[in-house]
Design a protein around this motif. Structure first.
Motif, mmCIF file in Angstrom:
data_model
loop_
_atom_site.group_PDB
_atom_site.id
_atom_site.type_symbol
_atom_site.label_atom_id
_atom_site.label_comp_id
_atom_site.label_asym_id
_atom_site.label_seq_id
_atom_site.Cartn_x
_atom_site.Cartn_y
_atom_site.Cartn_z
ATOM 1 N N ALA A 134 0.816 -1.219 0.000
ATOM 2 C CA ALA A 134 0.000 0.000 0.000
ATOM 3 C C ALA A 134 0.847 1.265 0.000
ATOM 4 N N ALA A 135 1.973 1.235 0.688
ATOM 5 C CA ALA A 135 2.839 2.419 0.747
ATOM 6 C C ALA A 135 3.411 2.748 -0.631
ATOM 7 N N THR A 136 3.857 1.717 -1.356
ATOM 8 C CA THR A 136 4.400 1.937 -2.695
ATOM 9 C C THR A 136 3.327 2.467 -3.632
ATOM 10 N N GLN A 137 2.140 1.875 -3.570
ATOM 11 C CA GLN A 137 1.051 2.319 -4.437
ATOM 12 C C GLN A 137 0.619 3.752 -4.098
ATOM 13 N N HIS A 138 0.664 4.098 -2.822
ATOM 14 C CA HIS A 138 0.351 5.470 -2.416
ATOM 15 C C HIS A 138 1.381 6.446 -2.987
ATOM 16 N N ASN A 139 2.660 6.079 -2.866
ATOM 17 C CA ASN A 139 3.718 6.934 -3.406
ATOM 18 C C ASN A 139 3.577 7.086 -4.919
ATOM 19 N N LEU A 140 3.255 5.978 -5.592
ATOM 20 C CA LEU A 140 3.083 6.009 -7.035
ATOM 21 C C LEU A 140 1.953 6.948 -7.428
#
Length: 402
Positions: free
Chosen positions: A133-139
């Protein structure tokens, strides 16, 4: 890739095993006529040496934020002003995090803050890291700021796992870089695209749906906005990142999608019905969860289904109507069913694909389609859905211009 002729490209390389592909990317960019400067993070240098990229680019590789050799010692400002495009390949999870937070703790991150050139990223990481979720949020933060994301692809990874997170191949990244300089063929046109499945409720916890992932519709939205269009994407329930510059409207049922289309179809030049809309819905939706009788193992349940609105036919019967493109996902008699749907629904173009093949179509990153108009039959060979979307948008533009 003539668009890259004489273009100034900064290639950022961060610390992932996919850094070996970046060497090929430098060659591809230079073969297309681009001038390339390479910036490497400390992590990248653990996987491949700067000397390799110096030889391939014919220029010294930049690794330090402040260098005495640079004008006024400010290497990041010089490169930021020089670039026509910045591409980071591979872009690790840490890189995405740094960019999303606006950090400036090394040459590459500082350069990205200082440049006015378009910024593109080609992610590469473990599949679980990519889906976190953190990576997708950053993306999503980066996409919302206009950063273009190339990939990633799915497949076997160096860690032994399988899934999304593989960096795209160098040839595809180079082509995508070239397309950033393409002429905007759909500038000034409003495009409405439907994507994904619909969910038709049976009771508060159950529904009727299908296997559509929405990937083809989202790829078309990306391709259309890249061509300069004003894009409205009406999507059923999917877990996909909204392309930068696209207005997204989330719906669940066919009725909700129909209503959203009616609200946004005014002054639309092109309508692409890519969603897998359920043909039927339960006549009645139970207000409470339907329970089975634990004492009756022979118990059955009958659902009465009624027809859903035919969204694409309604659009095709508008006066004046937009250019209407439909999809035909078939398991047999592909051409026959597609041509019948093209004529019966009064479409301008239909895109047919064989969903009986497990390696393409639903839930896959790949597809192969056949395009039909009233006078043409065009086969597009298996490719990534984004590459196909680019070809389809080009074909639609050609039809509009003929």
């Amino acid at each position: 890739m003539h668009q890259l002729q004489s273009k100034k490209i900064v290639l950022g390389i961060t610390g992932g095993i996919a850094a070996y592909k970046s060497a090929e990317l430098v060659r591809r960019l230079r073969d297309a006529g681009a001038e390339v400067r390479v910036v490497m993070s400390k992590g990248a240098q653990a996987f491949i040496t700067p000397l390799t990229f110096q030889a391939l680019s014919s220029h010294p590789v930049h690794t330090e934020l402040l260098t005495p050799e640079a004008e006024a010692g400010m290497n990041h400002i010089e490169l930021a002003r020089w670039a026509d495009l910045v591409i980071i390949a591979p872009a690790t999870a840490n890189c995405l995090s740094s960019l999303a937070q606006g950090r400036a703790d090394d040459l590459l991150s500082t350069l990205c803050l200082a440049t006015q050139a378009p910024l593109c990223i080609a992610p590469a990481m473990n599949q679980q890291m990519w889906q976190h979720a953190a990576t997708q949020h950053n993306l999503q933060c980066l996409i919302d700021r206009g950063v273009r994301c190339f990939g990633p692809a799915q497949g076997f990874q160096a860690c032994g796992e399988v899934g999304p997170g593989r960096m795209l191949e160098a040839a595809e990244i180079a082509q995508l870089c070239a397309e950033q300089f393409s002429i905007k063929t759909l500038t000034g046109r409003h495009v409405v695209i439907t994507a994904g499945p619909t969910q038709e409720a049976i009771d508060p916890v159950r529904y009727i749906s299908n296997h559509s992932s929405g990937k083809m519709g989202f790829a078309l939205a990306q391709a259309a906005v890249d061509a300069g269009a004003d894009v409205t994407l009406i999507s059923g329930p999917v877990q996909l990142t909204t392309p930068a510059g696209v207005k997204r409207i989330d719906v669940d049922s066919a009725n909700a999608m129909h209503q959203a289309v009616q609200e946004h179809i005014v002054n639309t030049a092109i309508f692409i019905g890519c969603a897998a809309v359920a043909d039927y819905r339960p006549k009645q939706i139970a207000s409470q969860k339907l329970k089975k009788d634990p004492t009756n193992v022979e118990q059955t349940m009958t659902l009465t289904l009624v027809r859903n609105p035919d969204i694409i036919t309604n659009v095709a019967n508008m006066q004046p109507k937009p250019f209407v493109v439909g999809f035909a996902a078939e398991t047999e008699a592909l051409e026959q069913h597609a041509k019948d749907k093209l004529a019966r629904k009064k479409l301008d173009m239909i895109i047919a694909n064989d969903v009986s093949q497990s390696n393409i179509g639903f839930n896959s990153d790949q597809n192969a389609v056949t395009v039909f108009t009233s006078t043409e039959r065009i086969s597009l060979e298996q490719n990534t859905k984004f590459a196909l979307a680019k070809q389809l948008i080009s074909l639609i533009h050609k039809q509009l211009s003929s």
